[in-house]
Design a protein around this motif. Structure first.
Motif, PDB file in Angstrom:
ATOM      1  N   GLY A  66       0.794  -1.225   0.000  1.00 41.77           N
ATOM      2  CA  GLY A  66       0.000   0.000   0.000  1.00 41.77           C
ATOM      3  C   GLY A  66       0.825   1.273   0.000  1.00 41.77           C
ATOM      4  O   GLY A  66       0.298   2.356  -0.243  1.00 41.77           O
ATOM      5  N   ARG A  67       2.120   1.139   0.260  1.00 43.24           N
ATOM      6  CA  ARG A  67       3.001   2.321   0.269  1.00 43.24           C
ATOM      7  C   ARG A  67       4.040   2.264  -0.850  1.00 43.24           C
ATOM      8  O   ARG A  67       4.439   3.300  -1.383  1.00 43.24           O
ATOM      9  CB  ARG A  67       3.735   2.420   1.611  1.00 43.24           C
ATOM     10  CG  ARG A  67       2.830   2.568   2.804  1.00 43.24           C
ATOM     11  CD  ARG A  67       3.632   2.856   4.081  1.00 43.24           C
ATOM     12  NE  ARG A  67       4.532   1.769   4.426  1.00 43.24           N
ATOM     13  CZ  ARG A  67       5.853   1.913   4.579  1.00 43.24           C
ATOM     14  NH1 ARG A  67       6.410   3.105   4.402  1.00 43.24           N
ATOM     15  NH2 ARG A  67       6.610   0.873   4.906  1.00 43.24           N
ATOM     16  N   PHE A  68       4.499   1.064  -1.179  1.00 42.48           N
ATOM     17  CA  PHE A  68       5.529   0.883  -2.209  1.00 42.48           C
ATOM     18  C   PHE A  68       4.911   0.278  -3.458  1.00 42.48           C
ATOM     19  O   PHE A  68       3.980  -0.541  -3.370  1.00 42.48           O
ATOM     20  CB  PHE A  68       6.623  -0.051  -1.722  1.00 42.48           C
ATOM     21  CG  PHE A  68       7.517   0.507  -0.638  1.00 42.48           C
ATOM     22  CD1 PHE A  68       7.213   1.684   0.037  1.00 42.48           C
ATOM     23  CD2 PHE A  68       8.679  -0.169  -0.278  1.00 42.48           C
ATOM     24  CE1 PHE A  68       8.040   2.175   1.035  1.00 42.48           C
ATOM     25  CE2 PHE A  68       9.509   0.307   0.720  1.00 42.48           C
ATOM     26  CZ  PHE A  68       9.180   1.481   1.372  1.00 42.48           C
ATOM     27  N   THR A  69       5.452   0.651  -4.626  1.00 40.21           N
ATOM     28  CA  THR A  69       5.006   0.083  -5.892  1.00 40.21           C
ATOM     29  C   THR A  69       6.219  -0.288  -6.733  1.00 40.21           C
ATOM     30  O   THR A  69       7.098   0.554  -6.964  1.00 40.21           O
ATOM     31  CB  THR A  69       4.143   1.085  -6.668  1.00 40.21           C
ATOM     32  OG1 THR A  69       3.021   1.464  -5.871  1.00 40.21           O
ATOM     33  CG2 THR A  69       3.648   0.470  -7.969  1.00 40.21           C
ATOM     34  N   VAL A  70       6.249  -1.523  -7.175  1.00 39.22           N
ATOM     35  CA  VAL A  70       7.318  -1.985  -8.054  1.00 39.22           C
ATOM     36  C   VAL A  70       6.810  -2.005  -9.489  1.00 39.22           C
ATOM     37  O   VAL A  70       5.669  -2.377  -9.745  1.00 39.22           O
ATOM     38  CB  VAL A  70       7.851  -3.376  -7.622  1.00 39.22           C
ATOM     39  CG1 VAL A  70       6.753  -4.431  -7.647  1.00 39.22           C
ATOM     40  CG2 VAL A  70       9.046  -3.789  -8.468  1.00 39.22           C
ATOM     41  N   SER A  71       7.675  -1.578 -10.413  1.00 41.06           N
ATOM     42  CA  SER A  71       7.324  -1.583 -11.834  1.00 41.06           C
ATOM     43  C   SER A  71       8.588  -1.832 -12.640  1.00 41.06           C
ATOM     44  O   SER A  71       9.700  -1.791 -12.093  1.00 41.06           O
ATOM     45  CB  SER A  71       6.668  -0.256 -12.233  1.00 41.06           C
ATOM     46  OG  SER A  71       7.561   0.826 -12.027  1.00 41.06           O
ATOM     47  N   LEU A  81      11.292   1.104  -7.889  1.00 37.62           N
ATOM     48  CA  LEU A  81      10.564   0.947  -6.632  1.00 37.62           C
ATOM     49  C   LEU A  81      10.142   2.337  -6.174  1.00 37.62           C
ATOM     50  O   LEU A  81      10.991   3.126  -5.743  1.00 37.62           O
ATOM     51  CB  LEU A  81      11.411   0.258  -5.569  1.00 37.62           C
ATOM     52  CG  LEU A  81      10.671  -0.066  -4.273  1.00 37.62           C
ATOM     53  CD1 LEU A  81       9.623  -1.155  -4.509  1.00 37.62           C
ATOM     54  CD2 LEU A  81      11.645  -0.511  -3.178  1.00 37.62           C
ATOM     55  N   GLN A  82       8.868   2.627  -6.321  1.00 41.40           N
ATOM     56  CA  GLN A  82       8.320   3.886  -5.849  1.00 41.40           C
ATOM     57  C   GLN A  82       7.936   3.711  -4.382  1.00 41.40           C
ATOM     58  O   GLN A  82       7.124   2.838  -4.053  1.00 41.40           O
ATOM     59  CB  GLN A  82       7.092   4.287  -6.671  1.00 41.40           C
ATOM     60  CG  GLN A  82       6.416   5.553  -6.196  1.00 41.40           C
ATOM     61  CD  GLN A  82       7.275   6.789  -6.398  1.00 41.40           C
ATOM     62  OE1 GLN A  82       7.894   6.955  -7.443  1.00 41.40           O
ATOM     63  NE2 GLN A  82       7.314   7.659  -5.397  1.00 41.40           N
ATOM     64  N   MET A  83       8.503   4.538  -3.534  1.00 39.16           N
ATOM     65  CA  MET A  83       8.286   4.419  -2.090  1.00 39.16           C
ATOM     66  C   MET A  83       7.616   5.685  -1.586  1.00 39.16           C
ATOM     67  O   MET A  83       8.209   6.772  -1.657  1.00 39.16           O
ATOM     68  CB  MET A  83       9.616   4.194  -1.372  1.00 39.16           C
ATOM     69  CG  MET A  83      10.398   3.003  -1.907  1.00 39.16           C
ATOM     70  SD  MET A  83      11.873   2.640  -0.950  1.00 39.16           S
ATOM     71  CE  MET A  83      12.822   4.117  -1.228  1.00 39.16           C
ATOM     72  N   ASN A  84       6.418   5.549  -1.095  1.00 39.29           N
ATOM     73  CA  ASN A  84       5.653   6.668  -0.563  1.00 39.29           C
ATOM     74  C   ASN A  84       5.400   6.472   0.927  1.00 39.29           C
ATOM     75  O   ASN A  84       5.548   5.372   1.460  1.00 39.29           O
ATOM     76  CB  ASN A  84       4.316   6.787  -1.302  1.00 39.29           C
ATOM     77  CG  ASN A  84       4.476   7.047  -2.777  1.00 39.29           C
ATOM     78  OD1 ASN A  84       5.434   7.702  -3.205  1.00 39.29           O
ATOM     79  ND2 ASN A  84       3.550   6.554  -3.573  1.00 39.29           N
TER      80      ASN A  84
END
Length: 122
Positions: A66-71, A81-84
């Motif tokens: 829910g906070r990180f997104t891998v693409s 790795l998008q880390m919010n």
């Protein structure tokens, strides 16, 4: 032989965001699932996220869901790795790695980058 180079780490305040990149060379990038792992001082390396070779499937550790997104961008041989909503407990060295299997266990990964430091201040 696959070479992996991570970038994008740094110092950020809690609640902030960072985007990590990992560029691969020397292999057929689109064959590999790509994983992200992290290791904090005094702790074992832990799984963060994985994306399969096609990019259609992803899986996350509960601590980052829910906070990180891998693409990935197979044309650029790059995984992101998008880390919010970063937290101090996300502080660690972050590594990318390749596997021929869509798995979350470190021993099943063959090639590793040298890592990039992420520090989250409170």
């Amino acid at each position: 032989q696959v070479q992996l180079v991570e970038s994008g780490g740094g110092l950020v305040q809690a609640g902030g965001s960072l985007r990590l990149s990992c560029v691969a060379s020397g292999g057929t990038f689109r064959r590999y699932a790509m994983g992200w792992f992290r290791q904090a001082p005094g702790k074992q390396r832990e799984f963060v996220a994985v994306i399969d070779a096609s990019g259609d499937n992803t899986y996350y550790a509960n601590s980052v869901k829910g906070r990180f997104t891998v693409s990935r961008d197979n044309a650029k041989s790059t995984v992101y790795l998008q880390m919010n909503s970063l937290k101090p407990e996300d502080t660690a060295v972050y590594y990318c790695a390749t596997s021929l299997r869509y798995v979350s266990v470190a021993r099943d990964y063959d090639y590793w980058g040298r890592g990039t430091q992420v520090t989250v201040s409170s």
